[in-house]
Motif scaffolding. Structure first.
Motif, PDB file in Angstrom:
ATOM      1  N   LYS A  30      -0.381  23.365 -63.579  1.00 15.68           N
ATOM      2  CA  LYS A  30      -0.924  24.094 -64.724  1.00 15.68           C
ATOM      3  C   LYS A  30       0.130  24.148 -65.814  1.00 15.68           C
ATOM      4  CE  LYS A  30      -3.241  28.382 -66.078  1.00 15.68           C
ATOM      5  NZ  LYS A  30      -3.751  29.700 -65.607  1.00 15.68           N
ATOM      6  N   PRO A  31       0.000  23.319 -66.855  1.00 10.46           N
ATOM      7  CA  PRO A  31       0.999  23.324 -67.932  1.00 10.46           C
ATOM      8  C   PRO A  31       1.005  24.661 -68.666  1.00 10.46           C
ATOM      9  CG  PRO A  31      -0.393  21.356 -68.017  1.00 10.46           C
ATOM     10  CD  PRO A  31      -1.038  22.309 -67.060  1.00 10.46           C
ATOM     11  N   GLY A  32       2.164  25.044 -69.131  1.00 10.93           N
ATOM     12  CA  GLY A  32       2.304  26.258 -69.927  1.00 10.93           C
ATOM     13  C   GLY A  32       3.472  26.114 -70.878  1.00 10.93           C
ATOM     14  N   TRP A  33       3.348  26.721 -72.066  1.00 13.78           N
ATOM     15  CA  TRP A  33       4.392  26.586 -73.082  1.00 13.78           C
ATOM     16  C   TRP A  33       4.631  27.933 -73.746  1.00 13.78           C
ATOM     17  CZ3 TRP A  33       6.789  21.890 -73.486  1.00 13.78           C
ATOM     18  CH2 TRP A  33       6.132  20.808 -72.876  1.00 13.78           C
ATOM     19  N   GLU A  34       5.907  28.246 -73.937  1.00 13.98           N
ATOM     20  CA  GLU A  34       6.313  29.415 -74.699  1.00 13.98           C
ATOM     21  C   GLU A  34       7.388  28.980 -75.686  1.00 13.98           C
ATOM     22  OE1 GLU A  34       7.597  32.460 -72.029  1.00 13.98           O
ATOM     23  OE2 GLU A  34       5.609  32.697 -71.098  1.00 13.98           O
TER      24      GLU A  34
ATOM     25  N   GLY B  95       5.353  25.554 -66.979  1.00 14.51           N
ATOM     26  CA  GLY B  95       4.325  25.067 -66.073  1.00 14.51           C
ATOM     27  C   GLY B  95       4.462  25.646 -64.673  1.00 14.51           C
ATOM     28  N   VAL B  96       3.306  25.725 -63.976  1.00 16.77           N
ATOM     29  CA  VAL B  96       3.261  26.292 -62.628  1.00 16.77           C
ATOM     30  C   VAL B  96       2.588  25.300 -61.686  1.00 16.77           C
ATOM     31  CG1 VAL B  96       2.360  28.156 -61.180  1.00 16.77           C
ATOM     32  CG2 VAL B  96       3.177  28.669 -63.496  1.00 16.77           C
ATOM     33  N   ILE B  97       3.225  25.046 -60.568  1.00 19.44           N
ATOM     34  CA  ILE B  97       2.652  24.234 -59.496  1.00 19.44           C
ATOM     35  C   ILE B  97       2.019  25.169 -58.470  1.00 19.44           C
ATOM     36  CG2 ILE B  97       3.111  22.610 -57.621  1.00 19.44           C
ATOM     37  CD1 ILE B  97       3.389  21.409 -60.415  1.00 19.44           C
ATOM     38  N   THR B  98       0.733  24.966 -58.202  1.00 20.55           N
ATOM     39  CA  THR B  98       0.050  25.720 -57.147  1.00 20.55           C
ATOM     40  C   THR B  98      -0.151  24.791 -55.957  1.00 20.55           C
ATOM     41  OG1 THR B  98      -1.094  27.149 -58.727  1.00 20.55           O
ATOM     42  CG2 THR B  98      -2.000  27.022 -56.501  1.00 20.55           C
ATOM     43  N   LEU B  99       0.493  25.116 -54.857  1.00 16.83           N
ATOM     44  CA  LEU B  99       0.448  24.269 -53.661  1.00 16.83           C
ATOM     45  C   LEU B  99      -0.830  24.532 -52.886  1.00 16.83           C
ATOM     46  CD1 LEU B  99       1.973  22.249 -51.840  1.00 16.83           C
ATOM     47  CD2 LEU B  99       2.996  24.230 -50.698  1.00 16.83           C
ATOM     48  N   ARG B 100      -1.567  23.488 -52.592  1.00 21.78           N
ATOM     49  CA  ARG B 100      -2.769  23.607 -51.773  1.00 21.78           C
ATOM     50  C   ARG B 100      -2.451  23.393 -50.300  1.00 21.78           C
ATOM     51  NH1 ARG B 100      -7.885  22.410 -54.256  1.00 21.78           N
ATOM     52  NH2 ARG B 100      -8.642  22.120 -52.128  1.00 21.78           N
ATOM     53  N   GLN B 101      -1.649  22.371 -50.011  1.00 22.97           N
ATOM     54  CA  GLN B 101      -1.368  22.037 -48.612  1.00 22.97           C
ATOM     55  C   GLN B 101      -0.116  21.194 -48.558  1.00 22.97           C
ATOM     56  OE1 GLN B 101      -4.521  19.818 -46.712  1.00 22.97           O
ATOM     57  NE2 GLN B 101      -3.784  20.227 -44.644  1.00 22.97           N
TER      58      GLN B 101
END
Length: 409
Positions: A228-232, A238-244
């Motif tokens: 999930k890209p994010g900018w400030e 950005g945030v990585i969400t681990l599924r498996q």
């Protein structure tokens, strides 16, 4: 009207599942999710509660094997899709379904029933105990680092399309099932579950991505995740969400985590379900950067107490008489002599004086080795009737690896 309980008919599934969705808030599943659960539902093992022509209660039971200490896979009913219509609360519908279901499980010859709970308080009164926990983490990957073990240079990483390597990744997962208690052996079709990726469930992140770890041309691990890209003003967030994440050896596991920590333009990795003794805790340079949280995982219910306790092994030799209270499944109540060691066990009825007094709920909690009888005694839920019996049994029930449920059902 009188509430009728009966096995689900396939023609009723859409209505039955729709009432489940309504009970959980009324937001419909994505079509691909609904189609998968339709295909996985075992209608002959599912219950509908009907008030006239209206479905007012649902409960299902998947066919699983659950890994237990010693490595055996014990047949278990995976209790699922439990709901009661808001219009029919406090009328005994849930209790009636739980009564019917446990009677059915006993009739099927399955020693265990297992579930995950939307509200943990509900199921203790039916004899379910919290047997596993899951670790969540929000990891600062700017300050956090992974210590790579020797041999990491031999592991090659590459991106792959999720569907192209689905079979190889499933093979890695299947090989891991017997490595710790609490994992599920599943019927064909369940391999589709981790591949579900409806856009509505991504929370603004990318479609699911997959990186595989290879050694000598063989896939030895993989990670599935969303970015999930994010900018400030201060830069990328950005945030990585681990599924498996799964690997066949510690080196491949560490290399995969190191990759996740180093993805460009990201500052966090979020993981929502890892074992309580995950090696990550010893790979990361500063565990304080991980923001760890713990919640309940798998609930276990001993349906056939003797068969269940005989199905697992024990860490040290044990000879103990258990005085068991089980009002909801009275066939389990009474005194049982459990003798066991790392090679096997016997659990039979006895008239001998009891050494420990506890309920079926406590036995369910301790069954997979992740919750100690001593801890339960500290909460007043196990009583020692013979000196040293508690310590002996508590050690014997333990597991070298923390039990863990990798996914819900």
């Amino acid at each position: 009207m009188t509430i009728e309980l009966r096995a689900l008919r396939q023609a009723e599934w859409d209505d039955w599942y729709g009432k489940l969705e309504l009970a959980f808030g009324g937001v419909a599943d994505a079509p691909e999710e609904r189609e998968l659960w339709d295909s996985l539902t075992e209608t002959e093992r599912s219950i509908g509660a009907w008030d006239g022509g209206d479905c007012v209660g649902t409960a299902g039971a998947f066919s699983f094997g659950v890994s237990v200490p010693g490595g055996a896979m014990v047949p278990a009913a995976g209790v699922t899709m439990v709901s009661v219509a808001a219009t029919h609360r406090r009328r005994g519908v849930l209790t009636s379904m739980m009564r019917r279901q446990l009677d059915d499980v006993r009739g099927w010859g399955e020693p265990l029933a297992v579930l995950t709970a939307s509200e943990p308080e509900i199921y203790g009164r039916f004899g379910y105990g919290v047997a596993t926990q899951q670790l969540s983490a929000t990891i600062d990957t700017v300050q956090g680092r992974i210590s790579l073990p020797q041999g990491s240079d031999a592991v090659r990483l590459r991106f792959a399309k999720v569907e192209d390597v689905a079979q190889e990744c499933e093979a890695v997962y299947v090989r891991s099932i017997g490595t710790r208690p609490g994992m599920l052996a599943r019927r064909p079709g369940w391999e589709r579950l981790p591949l579900l990726d409806p856009p509505g469930g991504r929370e603004g992140a990318s479609p699911m991505q997959c990186v595989v770890a290879e050694r000598d041309g063989e896939i030895v691990g993989f990670a599935r995740f969303h970015n999930k890209p994010g900018w400030e003003a201060r830069g990328p967030q950005g945030v990585i969400t681990l599924r498996q994440i799964e690997a066949l050896d510690p080196v491949a596991y560490a290399v995969l985590w190191n990759f996740l920590f180093g993805i460009d333009l990201t500052v966090q990795v979020v993981t929502r379900n890892r074992p309580m003794d995950d090696p990550l805790l010893h790979l990361v340079n500063d565990v304080r950067r991980c923001e760890l949280r713990v919640r309940d995982g798998l609930f276990v219910r001993l349906v056939d107490l003797g068969a269940a306790l005989e199905a697992r092994t024990y860490r040290t030799p044990v000879d103990v008489v258990l005085d068991v209270d089980d009002a909801f499944c009275p066939w389990n109540a009474g005194r049982w002599r459990l003798t066991g060691d790392p090679k096997g066990a016997s659990c039979k009825r006895t008239e001998d004086d009891p050494d420990l007094a506890l309920s079926a709920r406590e036995l369910g909690a301790a069954y997979l080795g992740g919750v100690t009888l001593s801890a339960l005694a500290g909460a007043g839920r196990v009583r020692e009737l013979r000196p040293r019996a508690l310590a002996e049994a508590s050690v014997a029930f333990g597991s070298d690896l923390a039990p863990w449920l990798p996914h819900g059902f």
